[in-house]
Design a protein around this motif. Structure first.
Motif, short mmCIF file in Angstrom:
data_model
loop_
_atom_site.label_atom_id
_atom_site.label_comp_id
_atom_site.label_asym_id
_atom_site.label_seq_id
_atom_site.Cartn_x
_atom_site.Cartn_y
_atom_site.Cartn_z
N ASP A 175 0.83 -1.20 0.00
CA ASP A 175 0.00 0.00 0.00
C ASP A 175 0.88 1.26 0.00
N ALA A 176 1.91 1.24 0.83
CA ALA A 176 2.82 2.39 0.89
C ALA A 176 3.55 2.58 -0.44
N TYR A 177 4.04 1.49 -1.00
CA TYR A 177 4.74 1.54 -2.29
C TYR A 177 3.83 2.13 -3.37
N ASN A 178 2.61 1.63 -3.44
CA ASN A 178 1.67 2.12 -4.45
C ASN A 178 1.31 3.59 -4.24
N GLY A 179 1.43 4.06 -3.01
CA GLY A 179 1.17 5.46 -2.70
C GLY A 179 2.41 6.34 -2.81
N GLY A 180 3.53 5.75 -3.21
CA GLY A 180 4.76 6.53 -3.36
C GLY A 180 5.53 6.74 -2.07
N ASP A 181 5.10 6.10 -0.98
CA ASP A 181 5.80 6.22 0.31
C ASP A 181 6.80 5.07 0.41
N TYR A 182 7.91 5.24 -0.28
CA TYR A 182 8.89 4.15 -0.39
C TYR A 182 9.61 3.86 0.92
N ALA A 183 9.81 4.89 1.74
CA ALA A 183 10.48 4.66 3.04
C ALA A 183 9.66 3.71 3.90
N THR A 184 8.35 3.91 3.94
CA THR A 184 7.49 3.02 4.72
C THR A 184 7.46 1.63 4.10
N ALA A 185 7.39 1.56 2.79
CA ALA A 185 7.39 0.25 2.11
C ALA A 185 8.65 -0.53 2.46
N LEU A 186 9.78 0.15 2.40
CA LEU A 186 11.05 -0.51 2.73
C LEU A 186 11.07 -0.96 4.19
N ARG A 187 10.56 -0.13 5.07
CA ARG A 187 10.54 -0.47 6.51
C ARG A 187 9.67 -1.70 6.76
N GLU A 188 8.57 -1.85 6.01
CA GLU A 188 7.70 -3.01 6.17
C GLU A 188 8.30 -4.26 5.53
N TRP A 189 8.92 -4.09 4.37
CA TRP A 189 9.38 -5.25 3.62
C TRP A 189 10.73 -5.80 4.05
N ARG A 190 11.62 -4.93 4.53
CA ARG A 190 12.98 -5.42 4.84
C ARG A 190 12.99 -6.60 5.82
N PRO A 191 12.28 -6.53 6.96
CA PRO A 191 12.30 -7.69 7.86
C PRO A 191 11.73 -8.95 7.19
N LEU A 192 10.70 -8.79 6.38
CA LEU A 192 10.12 -9.94 5.69
C LEU A 192 11.12 -10.51 4.69
N ALA A 193 11.80 -9.63 3.97
CA ALA A 193 12.79 -10.08 2.98
C ALA A 193 13.92 -10.83 3.68
N GLU A 194 14.36 -10.32 4.80
CA GLU A 194 15.44 -10.98 5.54
C GLU A 194 15.01 -12.33 6.10
N GLN A 195 13.69 -12.52 6.29
CA GLN A 195 13.17 -13.80 6.76
C GLN A 195 12.86 -14.75 5.60
N GLY A 196 13.11 -14.30 4.35
CA GLY A 196 12.93 -15.19 3.21
C GLY A 196 11.67 -15.00 2.41
N ASN A 197 10.91 -13.94 2.65
CA ASN A 197 9.70 -13.69 1.87
C ASN A 197 10.10 -13.26 0.47
N ASP A 198 9.82 -14.12 -0.54
CA ASP A 198 10.29 -13.86 -1.90
C ASP A 198 9.64 -12.62 -2.52
N SER A 199 8.41 -12.32 -2.20
CA SER A 199 7.76 -11.13 -2.75
C SER A 199 8.41 -9.86 -2.19
N ALA A 200 8.68 -9.85 -0.90
CA ALA A 200 9.34 -8.70 -0.28
C ALA A 200 10.76 -8.55 -0.84
N GLN A 201 11.44 -9.67 -1.06
CA GLN A 201 12.78 -9.62 -1.65
C GLN A 201 12.74 -9.01 -3.05
N PHE A 202 11.76 -9.41 -3.83
CA PHE A 202 11.63 -8.87 -5.19
C PHE A 202 11.41 -7.36 -5.15
N PHE A 203 10.51 -6.90 -4.28
CA PHE A 203 10.23 -5.47 -4.23
C PHE A 203 11.41 -4.68 -3.67
#
Length: 95
Positions: free
Chosen positions: A35-63
């Protein structure tokens, strides 16, 4: 229902409920990032996705790769973009 049958159903039910409870917060974090990414709030998107990406979430890693490739919320870094893209694709190559 007999006492033995009742006892034997407790573990599978507890397991399913545990999985649902653990997966729901991760999905909520991913969706909040999207939602944040689609709204142009990339800082929030990164803050939400980074922990998921580090835990192996492939969608978060892609983004994360997409953000680094385009400089969305972070300095453009093609090496980090490639790192996250590779991690996201590794999940699918193991199946």
């Amino acid at each position: 229902m007999s006492e033995d049958r009742s006892m034997s159903l407790r573990f599978p039910i507890a397991l399913v409920l545990s999985i649902i409870c653990l997966a729901a917060p991760a999905w909520a974090d991913y969706q909040a990032g999207l939602d944040a990414y689609n709204g142009g709030d990339y800082a929030t998107a990164l803050r939400e996705w980074r922990p998921l990406a580090e835990q192996g979430n492939d969608s978060a890693q892609f983004f994360l790769g997409l953000c680094y490739a385009n400089g969305y919320g972070v300095p453009k870094n093609l090496e980090l973009a490639l790192h996250w893209y590779r991690l996201s694709s590794d999940v699918h190559s193991r199946s």
